[in-house]
Design a protein around this motif. Structure first.
Motif, PDB file in Angstrom:
ATOM      1  N   PHE A 113      -1.002  -6.557  -7.943  1.00 42.99           N
ATOM      2  CA  PHE A 113      -0.162  -5.433  -7.536  1.00 42.99           C
ATOM      3  C   PHE A 113       0.195  -4.563  -8.738  1.00 42.99           C
ATOM      4  O   PHE A 113       0.129  -3.328  -8.671  1.00 42.99           O
ATOM      5  N   TRP A 114       0.566  -5.190  -9.853  1.00 44.61           N
ATOM      6  CA  TRP A 114       0.968  -4.409 -11.026  1.00 44.61           C
ATOM      7  C   TRP A 114      -0.228  -3.727 -11.677  1.00 44.61           C
ATOM      8  O   TRP A 114      -0.094  -2.619 -12.230  1.00 44.61           O
ATOM      9  N   ILE A 115      -1.396  -4.341 -11.580  1.00 43.31           N
ATOM     10  CA  ILE A 115      -2.612  -3.687 -12.091  1.00 43.31           C
ATOM     11  C   ILE A 115      -2.915  -2.445 -11.256  1.00 43.31           C
ATOM     12  O   ILE A 115      -3.247  -1.380 -11.790  1.00 43.31           O
ATOM     13  N   LEU A 116      -2.788  -2.577  -9.939  1.00 39.15           N
ATOM     14  CA  LEU A 116      -3.024  -1.433  -9.060  1.00 39.15           C
ATOM     15  C   LEU A 116      -1.943  -0.361  -9.238  1.00 39.15           C
ATOM     16  O   LEU A 116      -2.208   0.833  -9.072  1.00 39.15           O
ATOM     17  N   ALA A 117      -0.731  -0.794  -9.584  1.00 39.58           N
ATOM     18  CA  ALA A 117       0.329   0.176  -9.871  1.00 39.58           C
ATOM     19  C   ALA A 117      -0.037   0.992 -11.113  1.00 39.58           C
ATOM     20  O   ALA A 117       0.177   2.219 -11.153  1.00 39.58           O
ATOM     21  N   GLU A 152      -8.798   4.902 -15.104  1.00 39.36           N
ATOM     22  CA  GLU A 152      -8.291   4.587 -13.757  1.00 39.36           C
ATOM     23  C   GLU A 152      -9.307   3.767 -12.969  1.00 39.36           C
ATOM     24  O   GLU A 152      -8.960   2.749 -12.330  1.00 39.36           O
ATOM     25  N   MET A 153     -10.569   4.184 -13.001  1.00 45.80           N
ATOM     26  CA  MET A 153     -11.610   3.476 -12.251  1.00 45.80           C
ATOM     27  C   MET A 153     -11.955   2.130 -12.884  1.00 45.80           C
ATOM     28  O   MET A 153     -12.262   1.163 -12.181  1.00 45.80           O
ATOM     29  N   LEU A 154     -11.914   2.052 -14.208  1.00 43.60           N
ATOM     30  CA  LEU A 154     -12.157   0.773 -14.886  1.00 43.60           C
ATOM     31  C   LEU A 154     -11.092  -0.254 -14.513  1.00 43.60           C
ATOM     32  O   LEU A 154     -11.400  -1.414 -14.221  1.00 43.60           O
ATOM     33  N   VAL A 155      -9.838   0.184 -14.522  1.00 45.79           N
ATOM     34  CA  VAL A 155      -8.723  -0.716 -14.186  1.00 45.79           C
ATOM     35  C   VAL A 155      -8.872  -1.249 -12.772  1.00 45.79           C
ATOM     36  O   VAL A 155      -8.704  -2.456 -12.518  1.00 45.79           O
ATOM     37  N   TRP A 156      -9.198  -0.370 -11.822  1.00 41.97           N
ATOM     38  CA  TRP A 156      -9.319  -0.784 -10.423  1.00 41.97           C
ATOM     39  C   TRP A 156     -10.604  -1.580 -10.186  1.00 41.97           C
ATOM     40  O   TRP A 156     -10.595  -2.624  -9.534  1.00 41.97           O
ATOM     41  N   GLY A 157     -11.702  -1.097 -10.730  1.00 41.30           N
ATOM     42  CA  GLY A 157     -12.989  -1.739 -10.469  1.00 41.30           C
ATOM     43  C   GLY A 157     -13.074  -3.165 -10.964  1.00 41.30           C
ATOM     44  O   GLY A 157     -13.762  -3.996 -10.365  1.00 41.30           O
ATOM     45  N   PHE A 158     -12.376  -3.466 -12.055  1.00 41.18           N
ATOM     46  CA  PHE A 158     -12.456  -4.818 -12.641  1.00 41.18           C
ATOM     47  C   PHE A 158     -11.148  -5.591 -12.501  1.00 41.18           C
ATOM     48  O   PHE A 158     -10.929  -6.574 -13.196  1.00 41.18           O
ATOM     49  N   ALA A 159     -10.294  -5.155 -11.573  1.00 47.45           N
ATOM     50  CA  ALA A 159      -9.027  -5.859 -11.336  1.00 47.45           C
ATOM     51  C   ALA A 159      -9.287  -7.221 -10.714  1.00 47.45           C
ATOM     52  O   ALA A 159      -9.990  -7.329  -9.706  1.00 47.45           O
ATOM     53  N   PRO A 160      -8.736  -8.303 -11.294  1.00 46.23           N
ATOM     54  CA  PRO A 160      -8.917  -9.647 -10.715  1.00 46.23           C
ATOM     55  C   PRO A 160      -8.080  -9.812  -9.455  1.00 46.23           C
ATOM     56  O   PRO A 160      -6.978  -9.252  -9.353  1.00 46.23           O
ATOM     57  N   PHE A 215       0.838  -1.203   0.000  1.00 45.81           N
ATOM     58  CA  PHE A 215       0.000   0.000   0.000  1.00 45.81           C
ATOM     59  C   PHE A 215       0.871   1.251   0.000  1.00 45.81           C
ATOM     60  O   PHE A 215       0.605   2.211  -0.741  1.00 45.81           O
ATOM     61  N   ALA A 216       1.921   1.246   0.821  1.00 46.75           N
ATOM     62  CA  ALA A 216       2.833   2.389   0.880  1.00 46.75           C
ATOM     63  C   ALA A 216       3.558   2.579  -0.452  1.00 46.75           C
ATOM     64  O   ALA A 216       3.729   3.711  -0.930  1.00 46.75           O
ATOM     65  N   ILE A 217       3.981   1.484  -1.074  1.00 46.95           N
ATOM     66  CA  ILE A 217       4.669   1.563  -2.365  1.00 46.95           C
ATOM     67  C   ILE A 217       3.744   2.133  -3.440  1.00 46.95           C
ATOM     68  O   ILE A 217       4.128   2.985  -4.238  1.00 46.95           O
ATOM     69  N   LEU A 218       2.493   1.677  -3.448  1.00 48.78           N
ATOM     70  CA  LEU A 218       1.518   2.154  -4.436  1.00 48.78           C
ATOM     71  C   LEU A 218       1.263   3.652  -4.272  1.00 48.78           C
ATOM     72  O   LEU A 218       1.142   4.386  -5.263  1.00 48.78           O
TER      73      LEU A 218
END
Length: 441
Positions: free
Chosen positions: A102-106, A86-94, A45-48
């Motif tokens: 982690f890399w998707i959230l990055a 940004e929201m699409l990437v996070w909302g549908f991240a597996p 979380f801190a890294i992100l």
């Protein structure tokens, strides 16, 4: 109503909508928790968050330069598009593979940082250019007040709504009240604040598309290159260096904002130490957001009645008073000092935008505001490193290493002397600038 006045009126309305929807993040009340429930660790979380901050720092000034070269609306629309993605990437991240997650959230954090940088400065610059062309730039203080009022209202709604949406028990009761026989789990509700933010992201993009470009950029066909952007950045950097007023405004804002932001990021721990239960955190946040509406009006009156130096002294006094009060950790009543920090931060943001927009020429306005954003983020990053070093030093004391609450209290005692020291430093620097001859812009 003539065309310029109609353009200004339309841009003011859409600017308010853009700021409301762009900043009302429904996941803020559960920001850290939501990452943990997705499967991330505290270290990740801190890294992100560091990735997000680094992206803003790297993109802030170049985006402002591009805004001054190709036009403000293009950058604002870009910010809206980036927010949607940004929201699409996070909302549908597996969540099945945590390494991939982690890399998707990055990627999400990079997109978020780019959106922040693209919007920073460009939205204010476009609206100020509009009212300047319409001969109404004296209304800028009233416009900032209105924007802050509606932005605070939207933020309050987001704080209250986001926590409820995230809570599976609360949402189960809501669904049953509406006649749906559902038993929701945390895994099902943890994405709901994100999906609601996807809706507001689309509204943000709609508001951005509805903005009208000012005349000086409507027929802009300048070629875009890294050399052009660098030349614009360098030109504004030199302009700031030979414009003491702009330099002092940015430096004063960074000094106040960095200290306040560093502490309020740890507000939940402060509330816990002054005896508030976790359930009260969202309510306190909503009250503070509502407080922002009143602060906006007071800030406007301050810019009308007092000069920049007087306002800097007033805001600094409020900040120092708050940090002195915080160090005593008074049960319950101590929340007043936390609220004072938000008052000071709101006044700082208002006065900084007011003075910089008044000072800048339209050809450099967005770049100048981006330099302000860069200074604020660098200040925040710098004090973050200093605070981490302080905590590491204090942790060597056995009685503090065993008690995280006491460690936080002792480390908080340093905010008041640090702010007093940096405040004096800004005053000395200002006096030295006044003593030197400066080139005319």
């Amino acid at each position: 109503m003539n065309e310029k006045a109609e353009t200004a009126r339309s841009n003011i309305r859409n600017f308010i909508a853009f700021r409301m929807f762009f900043n009302a993040r429904f996941y803020y009340p559960v920001f850290a928790v939501i990452y943990l429930d997705f499967g991330m660790t505290l270290e990740q979380f801190a890294i992100l968050n560091s990735i997000w901050a680094a992206t803003i720092i790297l993109a802030e000034v170049p985006s402002g330069a591009l805004s001054d070269i190709i036009g403000r609306k293009k950058m604002i629309v870009t910010a809206g598009i980036l927010m949607v993605v940004e929201m699409l990437v996070w909302g549908f991240a597996p969540t099945s593979n945590l390494d991939v997650l982690f890399w998707i959230l990055a990627i999400n954090r990079v997109l978020s940082g780019l959106a922040e940088a693209a919007a920073s400065g460009a939205d204010e610059a476009l609206v100020y250019d509009s009212i300047d062309e319409a001969g109404k730039k004296d209304e800028w203080g009233l416009i900032l007040q209105k924007v802050t009022r509606w932005q605070s209202f939207a933020f309050m709604v987001a704080l209250l709504t986001g926590g409820i949406l995230y809570d599976p028990d609360a949402m189960t009761h809501v669904c049953q009240f509406l006649g749906f026989d559902l038993l929701l789990t945390q895994q099902e509700t943890m994405r709901w604040p994100i999906f609601l933010n996807l809706v507001t992201a689309l509204l943000t993009l709609l508001a951005a598309l509805s903005l009208r470009e000012t005349r000086n950029y409507q027929s802009n066909t300048n070629p875009i290159s890294s050399k052009t952007a660098f030349a614009q950045t360098w030109r504004v950097a030199k302009w700031i260096a030979r414009t003491p007023f702009a330099l002092i405004v940015i430096l004063a804002a960074a000094t106040i904002d960095s200290a306040i932001r560093m502490f309020i990021t740890m507000n939940s721990e402060y509330y816990r130490q002054i005896s508030f239960p976790e359930v009260a955190f969202g309510i306190i946040g909503a009250v503070i957001a509502l407080q922002g509406m009143v602060v906006a009006r007071i800030s406007r009156e301050m810019t009308e009645r007092f000069g920049p130096n007087q306002n800097f002294l007033i805001i600094s006094f409020i900040t120092l008073l708050a940090f002195i009060g915080i160090r005593f950790f008074i049960p319950y009543f101590g929340v007043v000092f936390s609220m004072l920090l938000f008052v000071a931060m709101g006044m700082t943001g208002f006065c900084t935008s007011f003075y910089l927009n008044k000072t800048a020429d339209k050809s450099v306005r967005a770049t100048l505001l981006s330099f302000k954003g860069l200074a604020l983020n660098l200040g925040y990053g710098g004090i973050g490193i200093l605070y981490a070093l302080l905590v590491a030093y204090l942790r060597e004391r056995p009685e503090l290493s065993a008690d995280s609450g006491m460690l936080f209290q002792v480390s908080s005692e340093w905010f008041a002397p640090w702010f007093a020291l940096t405040f004096i430093g800004v005053l000395i620097f200002q006096l030295k600038l006044k003593a030197k001859p400066t080139a005319q812009k």
